[in-house]
Design a protein around this motif. Structure first.
Motif, PDB file in Angstrom:
ATOM      1  N   PHE A 218     -40.421  34.933   5.938  1.00 60.58           N
ATOM      2  CA  PHE A 218     -41.267  34.107   5.077  1.00 60.58           C
ATOM      3  C   PHE A 218     -41.503  34.841   3.764  1.00 60.58           C
ATOM      4  O   PHE A 218     -41.041  35.958   3.572  1.00 60.58           O
ATOM      5  CB  PHE A 218     -42.589  33.726   5.779  1.00 60.58           C
TER       6      PHE A 218
ATOM      7  N   TYR B 191     -53.769  51.118   9.750  1.00 55.30           N
ATOM      8  CA  TYR B 191     -54.226  51.540   8.419  1.00 55.30           C
ATOM      9  C   TYR B 191     -55.567  50.941   8.002  1.00 55.30           C
ATOM     10  O   TYR B 191     -56.079  51.236   6.935  1.00 55.30           O
ATOM     11  CB  TYR B 191     -53.156  51.199   7.360  1.00 55.30           C
TER      12      TYR B 191
ATOM     13  N   ARG C 100     -46.143  27.386  13.355  1.00 58.51           N
ATOM     14  CA  ARG C 100     -46.662  28.259  12.281  1.00 58.51           C
ATOM     15  C   ARG C 100     -45.901  29.565  12.126  1.00 58.51           C
ATOM     16  O   ARG C 100     -46.228  30.377  11.264  1.00 58.51           O
ATOM     17  CB  ARG C 100     -48.160  28.525  12.501  1.00 58.51           C
ATOM     18  N   HIS C 101     -44.875  29.792  12.973  1.00 59.93           N
ATOM     19  CA  HIS C 101     -44.158  31.070  12.922  1.00 59.93           C
ATOM     20  C   HIS C 101     -42.746  30.933  12.382  1.00 59.93           C
ATOM     21  O   HIS C 101     -41.975  30.082  12.827  1.00 59.93           O
ATOM     22  CB  HIS C 101     -44.086  31.697  14.324  1.00 59.93           C
TER      23      HIS C 101
ATOM     24  N   ARG D  24     -40.021  39.135  10.315  1.00 58.21           N
ATOM     25  CA  ARG D  24     -40.738  39.370  11.580  1.00 58.21           C
ATOM     26  C   ARG D  24     -39.857  38.953  12.751  1.00 58.21           C
ATOM     27  O   ARG D  24     -39.500  37.759  12.861  1.00 58.21           O
ATOM     28  CB  ARG D  24     -42.028  38.542  11.642  1.00 58.21           C
TER      29      ARG D  24
ATOM     30  N   SER E  44     -43.396  43.876   5.988  1.00 61.03           N
ATOM     31  CA  SER E  44     -44.330  43.559   4.904  1.00 61.03           C
ATOM     32  C   SER E  44     -44.186  44.698   3.895  1.00 61.03           C
ATOM     33  O   SER E  44     -43.623  45.742   4.227  1.00 61.03           O
ATOM     34  CB  SER E  44     -45.781  43.484   5.396  1.00 61.03           C
TER      35      SER E  44
ATOM     36  N   GLY F  61     -56.447  45.621   0.291  1.00 55.07           N
ATOM     37  CA  GLY F  61     -55.545  44.564  -0.175  1.00 55.07           C
ATOM     38  C   GLY F  61     -55.427  43.492   0.885  1.00 55.07           C
ATOM     39  O   GLY F  61     -56.119  43.516   1.916  1.00 55.07           O
ATOM     40  N   ALA F  62     -54.532  42.573   0.628  1.00 58.94           N
ATOM     41  CA  ALA F  62     -54.330  41.479   1.576  1.00 58.94           C
ATOM     42  C   ALA F  62     -52.949  40.882   1.375  1.00 58.94           C
ATOM     43  O   ALA F  62     -52.292  41.119   0.359  1.00 58.94           O
ATOM     44  CB  ALA F  62     -55.401  40.401   1.384  1.00 58.94           C
TER      45      ALA F  62
ATOM     46  N   ARG G 229     -58.516  49.888   3.381  1.00 56.40           N
ATOM     47  CA  ARG G 229     -57.595  50.781   4.095  1.00 56.40           C
ATOM     48  C   ARG G 229     -58.216  52.167   4.265  1.00 56.40           C
ATOM     49  O   ARG G 229     -59.038  52.586   3.425  1.00 56.40           O
ATOM     50  CB  ARG G 229     -56.291  50.965   3.319  1.00 56.40           C
TER      51      ARG G 229
ATOM     52  N   GLU H 196     -54.497  30.895  10.280  1.00 52.33           N
ATOM     53  CA  GLU H 196     -54.603  32.107   9.462  1.00 52.33           C
ATOM     54  C   GLU H 196     -53.572  32.041   8.332  1.00 52.33           C
ATOM     55  O   GLU H 196     -52.386  31.966   8.597  1.00 52.33           O
ATOM     56  CB  GLU H 196     -54.336  33.323  10.356  1.00 52.33           C
ATOM     57  N   VAL H 197     -54.055  32.065   7.105  1.00 53.33           N
ATOM     58  CA  VAL H 197     -53.115  32.070   5.973  1.00 53.33           C
ATOM     59  C   VAL H 197     -53.066  33.437   5.305  1.00 53.33           C
ATOM     60  O   VAL H 197     -52.196  33.701   4.490  1.00 53.33           O
ATOM     61  CB  VAL H 197     -53.416  30.981   4.911  1.00 53.33           C
ATOM     62  N   SER H 198     -54.027  34.300   5.651  1.00 55.25           N
ATOM     63  CA  SER H 198     -54.018  35.634   5.047  1.00 55.25           C
ATOM     64  C   SER H 198     -54.787  36.599   5.927  1.00 55.25           C
ATOM     65  O   SER H 198     -55.708  36.208   6.637  1.00 55.25           O
ATOM     66  CB  SER H 198     -54.703  35.581   3.674  1.00 55.25           C
ATOM     67  N   SER H 199     -54.377  37.881   5.861  1.00 56.90           N
ATOM     68  CA  SER H 199     -55.242  38.903   6.427  1.00 56.90           C
ATOM     69  C   SER H 199     -55.232  40.095   5.497  1.00 56.90           C
ATOM     70  O   SER H 199     -54.302  40.283   4.713  1.00 56.90           O
ATOM     71  CB  SER H 199     -54.828  39.273   7.850  1.00 56.90           C
TER      72      SER H 199
ATOM     73  N   GLU I  62     -44.783  49.154   9.724  1.00 50.66           N
ATOM     74  CA  GLU I  62     -46.206  48.853   9.903  1.00 50.66           C
ATOM     75  C   GLU I  62     -46.681  49.029  11.338  1.00 50.66           C
ATOM     76  O   GLU I  62     -47.865  49.065  11.610  1.00 50.66           O
ATOM     77  CB  GLU I  62     -46.440  47.387   9.501  1.00 50.66           C
TER      78      GLU I  62
ATOM     79  N   LYS J 240     -46.996  49.048  -0.966  1.00 57.62           N
ATOM     80  CA  LYS J 240     -48.015  48.561  -1.919  1.00 57.62           C
ATOM     81  C   LYS J 240     -49.207  49.517  -1.931  1.00 57.62           C
ATOM     82  O   LYS J 240     -49.842  49.711  -2.971  1.00 57.62           O
ATOM     83  CB  LYS J 240     -48.406  47.094  -1.660  1.00 57.62           C
TER      84      LYS J 240
ATOM     85  N   GLN K 130     -46.508  46.492   3.047  1.00 53.90           N
ATOM     86  CA  GLN K 130     -47.766  47.196   3.249  1.00 53.90           C
ATOM     87  C   GLN K 130     -47.778  48.658   2.783  1.00 53.90           C
ATOM     88  O   GLN K 130     -48.568  49.047   1.940  1.00 53.90           O
ATOM     89  CB  GLN K 130     -48.146  47.131   4.741  1.00 53.90           C
TER      90      GLN K 130
HETATM   91  P1  AMO Z   1     -50.160  39.661   8.578  1.00 50.37           P
HETATM   92  O1  AMO Z   1     -49.197  40.157   9.579  1.00 50.37           O
HETATM   93  O2  AMO Z   1     -51.400  39.016   9.095  1.00 50.37           O
HETATM   94  O3  AMO Z   1     -50.657  40.842   7.638  1.00 50.37           O
HETATM   95  O4  AMO Z   1     -49.415  38.675   7.601  1.00 50.37           O
HETATM   96  C1  AMO Z   1     -50.045  38.172   6.433  1.00 50.37           C
HETATM   97  C2  AMO Z   1     -49.860  36.673   6.340  1.00 50.37           C
HETATM   98  O5  AMO Z   1     -48.481  36.341   6.409  1.00 50.37           O
HETATM   99  C3  AMO Z   1     -48.316  35.098   7.073  1.00 50.37           C
HETATM  100  N1  AMO Z   1     -47.509  35.279   8.286  1.00 50.37           N
HETATM  101  C4  AMO Z   1     -46.541  34.435   8.693  1.00 50.37           C
HETATM  102  N2  AMO Z   1     -46.069  33.293   8.172  1.00 50.37           N
HETATM  103  C5  AMO Z   1     -45.062  32.665   8.820  1.00 50.37           C
HETATM  104  N3  AMO Z   1     -44.495  33.135   9.954  1.00 50.37           N
HETATM  105  C6  AMO Z   1     -44.930  34.286  10.517  1.00 50.37           C
HETATM  106  N4  AMO Z   1     -44.346  34.754  11.630  1.00 50.37           N
HETATM  107  C7  AMO Z   1     -45.995  34.988   9.895  1.00 50.37           C
HETATM  108  N5  AMO Z   1     -46.655  36.135  10.161  1.00 50.37           N
HETATM  109  C8  AMO Z   1     -47.563  36.291   9.177  1.00 50.37           C
HETATM  110  C9  AMO Z   1     -49.683  34.590   7.432  1.00 50.37           C
HETATM  111  C10 AMO Z   1     -50.474  35.888   7.484  1.00 50.37           C
HETATM  112  O6  AMO Z   1     -51.840  35.688   7.290  1.00 50.37           O
HETATM  113  N6  AMO Z   1     -49.799  43.868   5.850  1.00 50.37           N
HETATM  114  C11 AMO Z   1     -50.686  42.810   6.275  1.00 50.37           C
HETATM  115  C12 AMO Z   1     -51.413  42.175   5.098  1.00 50.37           C
HETATM  116  C13 AMO Z   1     -52.432  43.096   4.472  1.00 50.37           C
HETATM  117  O7  AMO Z   1     -53.307  43.607   5.186  1.00 50.37           O
HETATM  118  O8  AMO Z   1     -52.357  43.278   3.260  1.00 50.37           O
HETATM  119  C14 AMO Z   1     -49.871  41.749   7.013  1.00 50.37           C
HETATM  120  O9  AMO Z   1     -48.673  41.676   6.910  1.00 50.37           O
HETATM  121  O10 AMO Z   1     -50.123  33.747   6.372  1.00 50.37           O
END
Ligand code: AMO
Length: 420
Positions: free
Chosen positions: A217, A322, A212-213, A204, A181, A387-388, A350, A343-346, A161, A186, A183
């Motif tokens: 996960f 992307y 939060r990291h 990661r 991911s 997507g997300a 695309r 942040e729980v989602s992004s 990614e 999918k 990404q």
């Molecule tokens: P992103 O990197 O924002 O997006 O990750 C998506 C979601 O994964 C969780 N997250 C984590 N949780 C715990 N520890 C971490 N180090 C960590 N990093 C991320 C968060 C985050 O919002 N491919 C894109 C998604 C997409 O666009 O579809 C992506 O991976 O909840």
């Protein structure tokens, strides 16, 4: 009632003869009787044992208990078992180092070191039962909407990614990496099947020791063809959240124990990145000791009274290669979903044009020739899509009001922890 709700309703103790396997959580010893609280796969149950007839098992032991479940005003759950037989199925060599029925007061490090036994505490039990319900809600919602489940590889060669947070692994005579991911896969699968989702591990290599990291996960990912724009993706997340909260509302004992609330309806405000920054200024929530997302979350709470927030239209330099650029130069068709400023989602729309995708890769310092498999999907044409991805542990942390994402992680992987 759907399958999840009816199996949850079925999975309760019922009045009548019963035969259960469980762990002994507490023992209250009285003159003639002892009152045990045991926890089996249907939750906790009070057991009344006549000491003149049966031997009392120690706390932490595993037992098979037979008897009659009857209603009882004295028991918390309104029922208890009059026990007729107890068989010890395993006698522990040591007493549990933590209480099984109260919050654990030891440090989180010790709790994680002794995970095998800290998971037996009823607060942890509640967290992971709720997490399972959240994962079920994701699968059920996407199935309901016609998505198919995919399983993409976690060992990847060539391009990823992007970014530096990749774990390298030796792969025979080559180097591979662990997927950051699903990404790229999918997206390819979306080109083939239209609507796909995946629940799977995400790695990661981020050297971040925060609450939060994690370095591994569970990703809840989806990708779909779009008709209009990225708001369709936020609609899907909103419906998933609604279902997750509905499932969690069934978990009364767990909610009481962990003390979290379920909002009765979910209507998530959606604001642009610029509006989010204006709100932070308006409410003066920016402070040096908290993240910008936290400041946005606090400002949104003051403005809308909502813990949940979508922020869309991030600048290009904050998002990966992307994401689709917006009509406004320098910005993108991307969004984040924040809960209490975490942040729980992004996600987002695309790029589906090969030339633009290659241009954006180069602008981010990536070499298109390292992505032959991914780019071939675009060579043969890709639908308008987006997507997300959500992190299951963070979603659980936020919905259950936990301080640290490690509390909602079964076996934590972070820069310092690889075991257990
Ligand atoms: P992103 O990197 O924002 O997006 O990750 C998506 C979601 O994964 C969780 N997250 C984590 N949780 C715990 N520890 C971490 N180090 C960590 N990093 C991320 C968060 C985050 O919002 N491919 C894109 C998604 C997409 O666009 O579809 C992506 O991976 O909840």
């Amino acid at each position: 009632m759907n399958q999840f709700e009816s199996s949850h309703a079925r999975n309760q103790y019922e009045i009548g003869a019963a035969d259960i396997s469980a762990i002994v959580q507490t023992v209250r010893d009285h003159k003639r009787f002892a009152f045990l609280v045991v926890r089996g796969d249907r939750g906790e149950l009070q057991i009344v044992v006549d000491k003149s007839k049966l031997e009392i098992p120690p706390v932490g032991s595993f037992v098979r208990i037979q008897g009659d479940i009857v209603s009882s005003e004295k028991a918390n759950s309104g029922i208890e078992m009059q026990c007729s037989s107890i068989a010890l199925t395993s006698k522990p060599a040591a007493l549990p180092p933590f209480p099984l029925d109260k919050p654990i007061e030891a440090s989180l490090d010790l709790v994680l070191d002794l995970r095998a036994v800290s998971l037996r505490n009823n607060y942890s039990d509640a967290v992971f039962r709720c997490q399972s319900a959240i994962g079920n809600a994701f699968r059920d919602q996407l199935h309901y909407e016609g998505f198919i489940e995919i399983h993409s590889p976690k060992l990847v060669g060539g391009g990823t990614e992007g970014g530096a947070d990749v774990f390298k692994v030796a792969y025979f005579d080559r180097e591979a990496s662990l997927a950051q991911s699903p990404q790229l896969y999918k997206q390819i699968a979306c080109g083939a099947f239209g609507k796909v989702y995946e629940v799977g591990p995400v790695f990661r290599a981020e050297n971040s020791n925060t609450s939060r990291h994690l370095t591994e996960f569970t990703g809840l990912d989806f990708e779909t063809t779009l008709h209009r724009d990225q708001h369709e993706l936020m609609d899907i997340e909103e419906r998933f959240l609604g279902r997750a909260l509905k499932y969690l509302s069934l978990f009364q004992r767990e909610r009481q124990l962990l003390g979290f609330d379920i909002p009765s309806e979910v209507q998530i405000p959606r604001i642009s990145w610029q509006e989010a920054n204006q709100l932070v200024e308006k409410h003066g929530t920016s402070t040096p000791d908290q993240t910008h997302d936290k400041a946005i979350g606090q400002a949104a709470k003051l403005e809308f009274g909502s813990r949940f927030l979508f922020v869309y239209g991030y600048p290009e330099d904050e998002k990966p290669f992307y994401v689709m650029p917006s009509s406004e130069p320098g910005f993108t068709e991307s969004f984040d979903f924040l809960v209490d400023g975490l942040e729980v989602s992004s996600g987002g729309e695309r790029i589906n044009d090969l030339a633009l995708l290659e241009e954006r890769m180069k602008a981010k310092g990536l070499a298109p020739e390292q992505y032959p498999g991914y780019l071939s999907a675009f060579k043969y044409g890709m639908p308008k899509h987006g997507g997300a991805g959500l992190g299951l542990e963070r979603v659980t942390q936020c919905l259950l009001g936990l301080h640290n994402v490690r509390e909602s992680t079964l076996f934590v992987r972070d820069p310092r922890r690889l075991d257990p």
